[in-house]
Write an enzyme that holds these catalytic residues in place. Structure first.
Site, PDB file in Angstrom:
ATOM      1  N   ARG A 284       0.838  -1.205   0.000  1.00  0.00           N
ATOM      2  CA  ARG A 284       0.000   0.000   0.000  1.00  0.00           C
ATOM      3  C   ARG A 284       0.867   1.248   0.000  1.00  0.00           C
ATOM      4  NH1 ARG A 284      -5.060  -1.878   3.888  1.00  0.00           N
ATOM      5  NH2 ARG A 284      -5.377  -3.829   2.761  1.00  0.00           N
ATOM      6  N   GLU A 371      -7.244  -1.694  14.831  1.00  0.00           N
ATOM      7  CA  GLU A 371      -7.849  -2.600  13.857  1.00  0.00           C
ATOM      8  C   GLU A 371      -6.876  -3.721  13.485  1.00  0.00           C
ATOM      9  OE1 GLU A 371      -9.002  -0.695  10.198  1.00  0.00           O
ATOM     10  OE2 GLU A 371      -8.901  -2.614   9.128  1.00  0.00           O
TER      11      GLU A 371
END
Length: 448
Positions: A284, A371
């Site tokens: 990413r 997360e």
RNA sequence: GGAGGGGUGGCCGAGCGGCUCAAGGCGGUGGUCUUGAAAACCACUGACGGGUAACCGUCCGGGGGUUCGAAUCCCUCCCCCUCCGCCA
């Protein structure tokens, strides 16, 4: 377990899928649901789509199709007439000249049509999924309701350290050398850390296999079509790494190659649900996250993730989301890591998802929940873009199936959690029992 | 990287400018026959778009071109197969 479909899958994949332009499928859907689309999207709290613009384009498109098709029908008749005349040995030059003129007009109309269709397609591809009715209202992160907790925070009798401190002190994580050979937001793992990364991945894959997922190993680069199918393109190109000089992208998640495995295919109803698990590196660009999580493993350009992907029957997909989420939770439970589950509200929902649960693991070093898994139901959003269908028993028509995926789990972040939760006063780290078989029986990481 | 050979409907496979608006087969569905099944025979059987409908249009790997007319000719890209070279 009745969910393994390996043999059947192989035979059904002999034929290479033929990918159709997905535009028309999208079109029909929006045409029929223009109001619902516009209403549903409000929940996302983003700028509203210009539905009127779409309606205008669509009217223009249909008008052009009618005119062009009328002329094409005439041309076909004319051509048949030419053939007849020629066979009879008669002169057809006059008719041929007329047809030639008509051909030019048709070409013009088709060109206009192509422009309209491109605009319409672009409009559709940039439209996000409609949130499910059970997705809570809200504008952003702070509005995500917490649904449940599992376990308890570990009680530490000392001020906890963050994972990079622990990892560096124990000689496992090296960010400086990664910076030297590549750049920022990369990490080199040595010894126990490299092995722990591998152990976590293998452990997670084994958990998934127990739950009926078939392990797959896919390419880590995919083409534009695959990225469009799952919704990363055309809107989020800046988040991706693209291979220079080629139309290939590094995958940001295994969701992309795995979901697209069945692109353009029509599956049999009894193949559903089909469940896959893949351990892949994820790449990413993290454009737009400057200054966020700059230290440690939390936000890297490259990380490993175990991804669970399900192809489900439309009637069962919402129940399947609960099941998928429970499979991700199971991993944390076996590792004995405290976590909570939240539901993403409309404003925080990902582009392709209609409903998402995030699992957040407790990190004592950071003193927050972070997360570690995101489980989503995309319903038919991806299936429509990637043209993935199934045929119900006895049904004449095939219909779009539903796709779901969730991390099971993010490996790098799991390593962070293991370090921060297992840390001891002396700086060593006690490993969860479930991982020890994967670590050659090692129960604790200590200074050399 | 070099040299060849290929990509046609769910599958196999013919066609290589207009009696093909894709033959034939397999598979599938329905029917006849049968106590039932099988076999045999008969019929039907692709997708998408436009139209209330009759019907019309588009699709033979993708894109572009030639032509009155393209699965068929030309250009280009992609993928698969075989052989050679290189390589983990």
């Amino acid at each position: 377990m009745g969910t393994r479909r390996d043999a059947r899958l192989c035979s059904s994949q002999v034929a290479r899928p033929k990918l159709k332009e997905t535009t028309m499928l999208d079109l029909k859907f929006v045409q029929k649901n223009l109001d619902a689309v516009s209403q549903g999207l409000k929940k996302r709290c983003k700028t509203e789509p210009d539905v009127a613009e779409f309606a205008r384009l669509d009217e223009a498109r249909i008008a052009l199709i009618r005119e062009a098709e009328g002329l094409k029908a005439e041309r076909n008749q004319g051509s048949a007439e030419v053939a007849k005349l020629k066979r009879a040995g008669q002169d057809a030059s006059e008719l041929m000249a007329a047809m030639s003129k008509m051909g030019e007009r048709i070409k013009e109309l088709d060109a206009e049509l192509a422009v309209i269709e491109a605009s319409e397609s672009d409009w559709l591809l940039k439209m996000p999924n409609i949130p499910h009715e059970s997705t809570p209202e809200g504008a952003g992160e702070e509005d995500n309701p917490v649904l449940r907790h599992w376990g308890v925070k570990p009680e530490l009798s000392f001020p906890p350290k963050e994972h990079w401190e622990l990892g560096q002190a124990l000689g496992g994580l090296d960010f400086e050398r990664a910076g030297k050979i590549t750049g920022s937001r990369f990490c080199v793992s040595f010894g126990w850390a490299a092995k722990l990364e591998r152990a976590l991945g293998a452990f997670m894959l084994d958990c998934a296999a127990e739950n009926g997922y078939t392990e797959v190993l896919t390419p880590f680069m995919v083409n534009k079509q695959a990225m469009t199918g799952t919704g990363q393109l055309p809107k989020f190109e800046e988040d991706l790494f693209k291979i220079e000089g080629q139309e290939y992208y590094l995958i940001p998640t295994a969701e992309v190659p795995v979901t697209n495995l069945h692109a353009g295919e029509v599956m049999e109803e009894d193949q559903l649900p089909t469940a896959y698990v893949a351990l892949t590196p994820c790449f990413r660009s993290e454009a737009g996250s400057y200054g966020k999580d700059t230290r440690g493993l939390i936000r890297q350009h490259q990380f490993h993730k175990v991804e669970l992907v399900r192809f489900s029957h439309p009637e069962k997909s919402m129940a399947d989301l609960e099941l998928l989420t429970s499979h991700a939770e199971m991993v944390l439970q076996r590792l004995g890591l405290h976590y909570r589950v939240i539901a993403l509200c409309g404003g925080d929902l990902g582009f392709s998802s209609c409903k998402t649960y995030d699992i957040e693991v407790w990190l004592p070093g950071q003193n927050k929940y972070r997360e570690i898994s995101s489980c989503s139901n995309f319903q038919d959003f991806q299936a429509r873009r990637a043209n993935i269908r199934f045929k119900a028993k006895g049904a004449k028509k095939s219909e779009f199936l539903h796709t779901l995926n969730g991390s099971g789990l993010a490996v790098g972040r799991a390593l962070v959690a293991v370090l921060e939760n297992g840390q001891q006063a002396d700086g060593s780290v006690i490993l969860p029992e479930a991982l020890r078989p994967y670590m050659g029986g090692l129960d604790r990481i200590t200074m050399k």
